[in-house]
Design an enzyme around this catalytic site. Structure first.
Site, PDB file in Angstrom:
ATOM      1  CG  ASP A 120      -1.838   1.221   1.273  1.00  0.00           C
ATOM      2  OD1 ASP A 120      -2.618   1.390   0.308  1.00  0.00           O
ATOM      3  OD2 ASP A 120      -1.771   1.999   2.232  1.00  0.00           O
ATOM      4  CB  SER A 121       0.203   4.778  -0.793  1.00  0.00           C
ATOM      5  OG  SER A 121      -0.966   4.977  -0.017  1.00  0.00           O
TER       6      SER A 121
ATOM      7  CB  CYS B 272      -2.835   0.918  -2.713  1.00  0.00           C
ATOM      8  SG  CYS B 272      -2.726   2.641  -3.237  1.00  0.00           S
TER       9      CYS B 272
ATOM     10  CD  GLU C 219       0.012   6.739   5.413  1.00  0.00           C
ATOM     11  OE1 GLU C 219       1.130   6.646   5.959  1.00  0.00           O
ATOM     12  OE2 GLU C 219      -0.608   5.747   4.982  1.00  0.00           O
TER      13      GLU C 219
ATOM     14  CB  CYS D 211      -8.979   5.390  -0.269  1.00  0.00           C
ATOM     15  SG  CYS D 211      -7.324   5.627   0.442  1.00  0.00           S
TER      16      CYS D 211
ATOM     17  CG  HIS E 135      -4.979   5.395   3.772  1.00  0.00           C
ATOM     18  ND1 HIS E 135      -4.498   4.887   2.590  1.00  0.00           N
ATOM     19  CD2 HIS E 135      -3.892   5.714   4.525  1.00  0.00           C
ATOM     20  CE1 HIS E 135      -3.169   4.890   2.628  1.00  0.00           C
ATOM     21  NE2 HIS E 135      -2.779   5.397   3.778  1.00  0.00           N
TER      22      HIS E 135
END
Length: 271
Positions: A9-10, A72, A151, A183, A185
């Site tokens: 993932d990012s 992601c 993040e 997403c 996240h």
């Protein structure tokens, strides 16, 4: 069969997918890479995202995983097809499973999608949804402020609640019965998203359906781990190990050893 499932993932968002894989497939070992030094991917060009994803995959292939999971949405939109055609192990994305889950739950065929700028701009969810149900009504909205909140570990704050409600204002009042969290996240912000959208809107997290697809692929390729040895999950990140560890341990509920891996930091291209 005892090789790991590699998840990338990012940043920390893919932990929502990794945790669901661990829940549904408790014998499988996870090899996780979060590209926290170069997150977010959403504002980057598709070419940059493809390059970053290939770099991470090349690193993960050193560990001989039996499967690669692009946890992601932005990476799935930019890199799934090229990777599936260029490497030998199965590669799974999160967009198609998320679309299937939305179709399964929607009664009115009116679905919302929220995601990063890159995912929304790609039109990947609209394409996936209409491939299954051509008559579906899709409303898409980019929410670029969400990933930095996660993040940076600020996803449980009042600041996050206000940011979520402000970003989702264009969707409130629309006749949607499902909202895809496009997403990985965004499940970190699920309580605030649910509060803003109301009880009549079902939130779709692709993690559950993605884990089901992984299970099916493992079975069909005879790759299921049948060992009785407890799996040893491994975690890598390209940014701060301390911040990644704090978020990962809070989400997963167990100690997370993290190894930092240097990746070339490339400045974001001008829009």
């Amino acid at each position: 069969m005892q090789q790991a499932i590699a998840v990338l993932d990012s940043g920390v968002g893919g932990l929502t997918v990794a945790s669901e894989i661990m829940r549904q497939l408790p014998k499988e070992e996870i090899l996780y890479f979060g590209d926290t030094a170069r997150a977010p991917y959403g504002p980057r060009t598709p070419g940059e995202v493809l390059m970053f994803t290939r770099q991470i995959v090349d690193f993960l292939l050193l560990y001989r995983p039996k499967m690669i999971v692009l946890a992601c949405n932005t990476a799935t939109a930019a890199a799934l097809a090229p990777l599936q055609s260029s490497i030998a192990v199965p590669v799974v994305g999160v967009i198609q499973p998320g679309a299937r889950a939305a179709i399964k739950h929607s009664r009115t065929r009116s679905v919302g999608v929220i995601g990063t700028t890159g995912t929304i701009r790609s039109g990947a969810y609209e394409e996936a949804l209409r491939r299954i149900a051509p008559d579906i009504d899709v409303v898409s909205l980019a929410c670029p402020t969400f990933v930095p909140l996660v993040e940076e570990g600020r996803y449980q704050t009042e600041e996050a609640r206000l940011a979520v409600c402000e970003a989702l204002t264009p969707l409130r009042g629309l006749a949607l019965d499902c909202l895809i969290l496009g997403c990985t996240h965004y499940p970190f912000l699920r309580p605030f998203i649910a509060e803003c959208m109301g009880q009549s809107v079902t939130l779709i997290n692709s993690a559950d359906e993605t884990a089901r697809e992984i299970s099916t692929l493992l079975y069909s390729h005879n790759l299921e781990n049948r060992s009785r040895i407890k799996p040893r999950h491994r975690f890598f990140c390209s940014g701060s190990p301390a911040l990644f560890r704090r978020i990962a341990e809070a989400w997963l509920g167990f100690p997370v050893p993290v190894v930092q891996v240097d990746m070339p930091v490339i400045q974001m291209a001008s829009p």
